[in-house]
Design an enzyme around this catalytic site. Structure first.
Site, mmCIF file in Angstrom:
data_model
loop_
_atom_site.group_PDB
_atom_site.id
_atom_site.type_symbol
_atom_site.label_atom_id
_atom_site.label_comp_id
_atom_site.label_asym_id
_atom_site.label_seq_id
_atom_site.Cartn_x
_atom_site.Cartn_y
_atom_site.Cartn_z
ATOM 1 N N ASP A 14 -34.588 57.611 -90.830
ATOM 2 C CA ASP A 14 -35.256 56.602 -91.052
ATOM 3 C C ASP A 14 -34.524 55.287 -90.563
ATOM 4 O O ASP A 14 -33.370 55.666 -90.541
ATOM 5 C CB ASP A 14 -35.990 56.361 -92.478
ATOM 6 C CG ASP A 14 -36.715 55.139 -92.612
ATOM 7 O OD1 ASP A 14 -37.831 54.809 -91.757
ATOM 8 O OD2 ASP A 14 -36.640 54.289 -93.747
ATOM 9 N N ASP A 16 -35.224 51.382 -91.524
ATOM 10 C CA ASP A 16 -35.234 50.362 -92.504
ATOM 11 C C ASP A 16 -34.860 50.785 -93.997
ATOM 12 O O ASP A 16 -35.663 51.744 -94.564
ATOM 13 C CB ASP A 16 -36.525 49.601 -92.452
ATOM 14 C CG ASP A 16 -36.850 48.859 -91.225
ATOM 15 O OD1 ASP A 16 -35.928 47.985 -90.740
ATOM 16 O OD2 ASP A 16 -38.013 48.999 -90.756
#
Length: 219
Positions: A14, A16
């Protein structure tokens, strides 16, 4: 159950809150977007949005503030957050370089799977000087269903030429962990905004930072 760690040939990350300390830009943006409609958003609400797709966020926002124009609210907040990211250099999360170097040195294929746009992801990776560590980038505009659906992780695995079961996903958000598990990937939580619940720990392994999370490959 997830595959045994020795089978992991790919690592999917991922962005953020996992690669970069960018979740705060979204939280501030949700508050600012509310202010532009004359609505005060308490910080607790944006924290609940962490890692969720737009539809789930819209539902939570509508429940908390039915007076909001929800489509405008969501569009405004996301645009604010992306504009702020494009104008800055993201802060790398602890252990990021150690993890990426480990993957390169051990032939582990790497991909980003982010709900953000390609423009924003590429900017952050380039600005942080780490884009060369990744073999593929997959973003939210490439899939129909956002996390916690498995779509983005399945696509990321295909882009690096692997079965999802041969990949481990690194996430900071519960929705991402659920999506990784649904895709058949191994799942590793590196907490950012929320500490894991018993439900989440039943489908993942948790580490305090990305450097420590290298151990998932060493078991």
């Amino acid at each position: 159950l997830p595959p045994t760690p020795m089978n992991y040939a790919g690592a999917i990350f991922d962005q953020d809150g996992l690669l970069f300390d960018t979740e705060i830009t979204y939280q501030r943006a949700w508050i600012e977007a509310g202010r532009r409609q004359g609505v005060t958003i308490e910080p607790e609400l944006p924290r609940r949005f962490c890692g969720l797709g737009r539809d789930l966020i819209a539902g939570l926002a509508r429940e908390a503030h039915p007076e909001l124009d929800i489509p405008l609210y969501c569009t405004t907040a996301i645009e604010i957050a992306w504009e702020n990211q494009l104008a800055s250099v993201p802060e790398k999360k602890k252990g990021l370089l150690e993890m990426l170097t480990f993957c390169r040195e051990n032939g582990i294929r790497t991909a980003v799977a982010s709900s953000s746009t390609l423009k924003v992801v590429r900017h952050n990776l380039e600005a942080a000087g780490v884009i060369g560590y990744f073999d593929a980038i997959t973003t939210g505009d490439e899939v129909v269903h956002s996390k916690p659906a498995p779509d983005i992780f399945e696509l990321a695995a295909r882009k690096i030429g692997l079965d999802p079961r041969a990949c481990v996903v690194f996430e900071d958000a519960f929705s991402g962990i659920r999506g990784a598990h649904a895709a058949g990937c191994g799942a590793v939580l590196v907490p950012d905004q929320s500490q894991p619940t018993e439900e989440i720990l039943a489908i993942c392994t948790a580490y305090p930072d990305l450097g420590a999370a290298r151990d998932v490959f060493r078991r």
